[in-house]
Design an enzyme around this catalytic site. Structure first.
Site, mmCIF file in Angstrom:
data_model
loop_
_atom_site.group_PDB
_atom_site.id
_atom_site.type_symbol
_atom_site.label_atom_id
_atom_site.label_comp_id
_atom_site.label_asym_id
_atom_site.label_seq_id
_atom_site.Cartn_x
_atom_site.Cartn_y
_atom_site.Cartn_z
ATOM 1 N N GLY A 199 -7.918 3.313 11.239
ATOM 2 C CA GLY A 199 -8.335 1.954 10.921
ATOM 3 C C GLY A 199 -8.451 1.631 9.446
ATOM 4 O O GLY A 199 -9.022 0.596 9.093
ATOM 5 N N THR A 200 -7.893 2.459 8.577
ATOM 6 C CA THR A 200 -8.025 2.176 7.144
ATOM 7 C C THR A 200 -7.321 0.878 6.761
ATOM 8 O O THR A 200 -7.823 0.106 5.939
ATOM 9 C CB THR A 200 -7.473 3.328 6.292
ATOM 10 N N GLY A 201 -6.141 0.615 7.358
ATOM 11 C CA GLY A 201 -5.434 -0.624 7.045
ATOM 12 C C GLY A 201 -6.191 -1.844 7.519
ATOM 13 O O GLY A 201 -6.325 -2.841 6.788
ATOM 14 N N CYS A 202 -6.708 -1.790 8.753
ATOM 15 C CA CYS A 202 -7.531 -2.890 9.280
ATOM 16 C C CYS A 202 -8.727 -3.139 8.384
ATOM 17 O O CYS A 202 -9.062 -4.283 8.046
ATOM 18 C CB CYS A 202 -8.030 -2.548 10.682
ATOM 19 N N THR B 42 -8.990 8.773 9.029
ATOM 20 C CA THR B 42 -8.320 7.635 8.408
ATOM 21 C C THR B 42 -7.962 6.560 9.442
ATOM 22 O O THR B 42 -7.165 5.678 9.164
ATOM 23 C CB THR B 42 -7.048 8.096 7.695
ATOM 24 N N LYS C 122 0.839 -1.201 0.000
ATOM 25 C CA LYS C 122 0.000 0.000 0.000
ATOM 26 C C LYS C 122 0.879 1.257 0.000
ATOM 27 O O LYS C 122 1.750 1.414 0.844
ATOM 28 C CB LYS C 122 -0.920 -0.008 1.216
#
Length: 278
Positions: free
Chosen positions: A216-219, A214, A182
């Site tokens: 928790g965007t990766g989770c 933003t 990412k």
């Protein structure tokens, strides 16, 4: 598989604010048509501004959670998030191998949006040694890629290409495995993700949205992929289709995040933007 509702499992930490970790994963599963199950690998005292404490369960109880669930429930995909310590990483890796878990999506969570560290340095080697071999896909951001590769984080798309290739070398070479690198931390206005299976590199350009929401965007992205992989079997290039769907859904969730009023720091994305009507 694509015609039945999948059961997706998240093994991760608890974020009481609901923007990241297991609570966010369950929202993403639900929004994207999967039934969500959760195993708690860590508890945090956390809000949208900071992590003020972390508590991890005994590994014997973590093992019991996993084994009890798999003994009864068909698990079609697994998302891995915050695991915290080397002992927890080793326990999760051991039980996933024992149960021959399918579609394991590993988000190597190391640092929270607030800057607080969520993975002990001693756990990185265990992650690479024991857990990555169990993973169907890994979804590191650029700083996480730097840690996994023991180098500085990539700073350009060209450097991302080489990093994605090296990350793929950390996964078993004898079977289908994927890296989603990412590029949200790229400098300037450029945004590019790379999806790589060891043979084909797929560029996935993205749109930056000006917002502080933003958290928790990766989770959320990794759990969205885990929800969609079992449903994409009838798609042309099913893994690519699942990732593209997840990215598009997350983009809309970020764009709609302003409808929520949660905390004073980095707010959550709106997981149910397509389902809730104001």
């Amino acid at each position: 598989m694509s015609s039945r509702i999948p059961n997706a499992l998240t093994i991760a930490g608890i974020d009481p604010s609901g923007g990241a970790g297991i609570y966010a994963d369950l929202k993403a599963f639900s929004a994207l048509g999967a039934y969500g199950c959760g195993v708690v690998a860590a508890l945090t005292a956390q809000n949208t501004q900071a992590v003020t404490g972390v508590h991890t369960p005994p590994t014997d109880f973590l093992r019991l959670q996993i084994d009890t669930l798999f003994a009864d429930v068909r698990i079609d995909s697994v998302k891995l998030g915050m695991l915290g310590t080397a002992d927890i990483v080793a326990t999760v890796a051991d039980r996933l191998a024992h149960h021959a878990a399918k579609f394991v999506v590993c988000d190597p969570v190391m640092v929270a949006k607030s800057g607080d560290h969520l993975l002990a340095k001693s756990a990185v080697a265990m992650l690479k040694e024991a857990l990555l071999p169990q993973s169907f896909m890994i979804t590191p951001n650029l700083p996480e890629a730097g840690v996994l590769l023991d180098q500085r984080a990539p700073e350009s798309v060209k450097e991302m290409y080489r990093a994605a290739e090296r990350l793929r070398e950390l996964l078993p070479l004898s079977s289908e495995r994927w890296v989603l690198l990412k590029g949200g931390h790229l400098p300037g206005g450029e945004l590019m993700d790379l999806l790589f299976d060891g043979d084909r590199m797929v560029e996935m350009p993205g749109q930056r949205i000006e917002t502080k929401n933003t958290h928790g965007t990766g989770c959320t992205l990794s759990s969205a992929i885990a929800a969609l992989l079992p449903q994409a079997a009838d798609q042309l290039r099913p893994v690519e289709a699942a990732v593209r769907h997840a990215r598009e859904w997350l983009l809309r969730a970020i764009a709609a995040s302003g409808e929520l009023e949660v905390g004073k720091g980095h707010g959550p994305v709106h997981h149910f933007h397509a389902l809730w009507r104001r």
